[in-house]
Scaffold this active site. Structure first.
Site, PDB file in Angstrom:
ATOM      1  N   SER A   1      -6.788   4.510  24.185  1.00 53.05           N
ATOM      2  CA  SER A   1      -7.383   3.113  23.841  1.00 53.05           C
ATOM      3  C   SER A   1      -6.855   2.024  23.087  1.00 53.05           C
ATOM      4  CB  SER A   1      -8.682   3.541  22.989  1.00 53.05           C
ATOM      5  OG  SER A   1      -9.775   4.671  23.697  1.00 53.05           O
TER       6      SER A   1
HETATM    7  N1  SAM Z   1     -10.019   8.460  22.489  1.00 54.59           N
HETATM    8  C1  SAM Z   1      -9.027   8.547  23.384  1.00 54.59           C
HETATM    9  C2  SAM Z   1      -7.646   8.357  22.885  1.00 54.59           C
HETATM   10  O1  SAM Z   1      -7.516   8.066  21.572  1.00 54.59           O
HETATM   11  O2  SAM Z   1      -6.508   8.606  23.562  1.00 54.59           O
HETATM   12  C3  SAM Z   1      -9.154   7.488  24.675  1.00 54.59           C
HETATM   13  C4  SAM Z   1     -10.079   8.454  25.603  1.00 54.59           C
HETATM   14  S1  SAM Z   1     -10.114   7.440  27.127  1.00 54.59           S
HETATM   15  C5  SAM Z   1     -10.351   5.814  27.002  1.00 54.59           C
HETATM   16  C6  SAM Z   1     -11.732   8.522  27.790  1.00 54.59           C
HETATM   17  C7  SAM Z   1     -11.679   9.944  27.854  1.00 54.59           C
HETATM   18  O3  SAM Z   1     -12.972  10.321  28.173  1.00 54.59           O
HETATM   19  C8  SAM Z   1     -10.860  10.417  28.939  1.00 54.59           C
HETATM   20  O4  SAM Z   1     -10.054  11.174  28.798  1.00 54.59           O
HETATM   21  C9  SAM Z   1     -11.635  11.044  29.994  1.00 54.59           C
HETATM   22  O5  SAM Z   1     -11.260  12.217  30.609  1.00 54.59           O
HETATM   23  C10 SAM Z   1     -12.978  11.406  28.909  1.00 54.59           C
HETATM   24  N2  SAM Z   1     -14.346  11.460  29.584  1.00 54.59           N
HETATM   25  C11 SAM Z   1     -15.052  11.075  30.604  1.00 54.59           C
HETATM   26  N3  SAM Z   1     -16.181  11.406  30.537  1.00 54.59           N
HETATM   27  C12 SAM Z   1     -16.175  12.637  29.603  1.00 54.59           C
HETATM   28  C13 SAM Z   1     -17.240  13.762  29.373  1.00 54.59           C
HETATM   29  N4  SAM Z   1     -18.522  13.779  30.020  1.00 54.59           N
HETATM   30  N5  SAM Z   1     -16.924  14.604  28.483  1.00 54.59           N
HETATM   31  C14 SAM Z   1     -15.766  14.499  27.837  1.00 54.59           C
HETATM   32  N6  SAM Z   1     -14.718  13.746  28.169  1.00 54.59           N
HETATM   33  C15 SAM Z   1     -15.073  13.017  28.834  1.00 54.59           C
END
Ligand code: SAM
Length: 209
Positions: free
Chosen positions: A52
Site C-alpha cells: 500500500s
Molecule cells: N498491507 C499490505 C502491505 O502493507 O503490503 C498491502 C495489502 S494489499 C493492498 C491487499 C492484500 O489483501 C493482498 O495481498 C490480497 O491477497 C489480500 N487479500 C484479499 N482478500 C483477502 C482475504 N479475504 N483474506 C486475506 N487476505 C486477502
C-alpha cells in the site's frame, strides 16, 4: 516517503509518524522496485497485489486509534498481509498483531521479512480474513487492506468494546471510500472518510472471486 511528508497532509499523531519513520519500506518491496521504495504510491508485489501507499497506511493506522492506548496492551488484526509492511507499522503501536493473507506464498514471504527484521509480535496466518481470527480475538483495532462490498459481520464481533475497524468499502473496480466503525457495546458508530482505491477483498464475506 518520510514521515514529515505525511505530516504535511492530515496525519499528525506523533506515535504514528514515529512508526512510519521506524519501518524501512525498502525491506518490503521487490528488488525490481527498490529505487521507488520511498515514493508515496503502491507498488506491485506479485499475484496482481500491491504494497500500500505509505500515506494510506499512516492514515488507516491513525484512524484505528491504536496510538491513544498503551502499546503493551494493544492487539491488532490486519486483513491482507501483502508485503508485511502494514503489519510492521501496526507492530510499532501494538504488542500483538495478527495478519491474515489468502495467498500462501505472499504470506510466507511477508512472514520471512518480518522475522528477519525482528517483528516477533506479528503472527501471519494464511486464510480468509473476512472471517477474522477468533483464536486471538478480541482486537482493539482491525485494519482491512482490501476493498469489500460491506463490512464482514464476523469482524465487528471480534472488536473490543471501544475498538475500531478501518476498511475501504465500495465497488470492486469503482468508487470506494474509507469507513471507520467504532464498537460501543452491541452498537457500532460509522464514520466515512475520503475516496480510496484498493484491490478487492476476496472471500466468504467479501467479493466471491
Ligand atoms: N498491507 C499490505 C502491505 O502493507 O503490503 C498491502 C495489502 S494489499 C493492498 C491487499 C492484500 O489483501 C493482498 O495481498 C490480497 O491477497 C489480500 N487479500 C484479499 N482478500 C483477502 C482475504 N479475504 N483474506 C486475506 N487476505 C486477502
Amino acid at each position: 516517503m518520510v514521515a514529515t511528508d505525511i505530516a504535511g497532509r492530515d496525519v499528525h499523531e506523533p506515535a504514528v509518524l514515529e512508526a512510519m519513520r521506524r519501518v524501512p519500506r525498502e525491506e518490503f518491496v521487490p528488488i525490481a522496485y527498490l529505487g521507488e521504495a520511498h515514493d508515496d504510491r503502491p507498488l506491485p508485489i506479485g499475484h496482481g497485489q500491491t504494497i500500500s501507499q505509505p500515506y494510506i497506511v499512516a492514515s488507516m493506522v491513525d484512524l484505528s486509534g491504536l496510538s491513544a492506548r498503551p502499546r503493551e496492551s494493544n492487539r491488532a488484526l490486519e486483513i491482507g498481509t501483502g508485503s508485511g509492511y502494514g503489519a510492521a507499522v501496526l507492530s510499532e503501536l501494538s504488542a500483538q498483531v495478527t495478519s491474515i493473507e489468502r495467498h500462501a506464498d505472499i504470506a510466507a514471504s511477508a512472514a520471512s521479512t518480518l522475522s528477519r527484521l525482528g517483528y516477533d509480535g506479528v503472527e501471519v496466518v494464511v486464510g480468509d480474513g473476512t472471517l477474522g481470527h477468533l483464536e486471538n480475538a478480541p482486537y482493539d483495532a482491525i485494519i482491512v487492506t482490501a476493498a469489500g462490498p460491506r463490512v464482514p459481520p464476523p469482524l465487528l464481533t471480534q472488536l473490543t468494546d471501544g475498538g475500531c475497524l478501518v476498511m475501504p468499502i465500495g465497488k470492486r473496480d469503482g468508487a470506494q471510500s474509507l469507513v471507520v466503525h467504532t464498537r460501543h457495546g452491541d452498537q457500532t458508530v460509522q464514520r466515512r472518510h475520503g475516496a480510496v482505491r484498493f484491490v478487492p477483498l476476496i472471500g466468504e464475506q467479501g467479493f466471491l472471486s
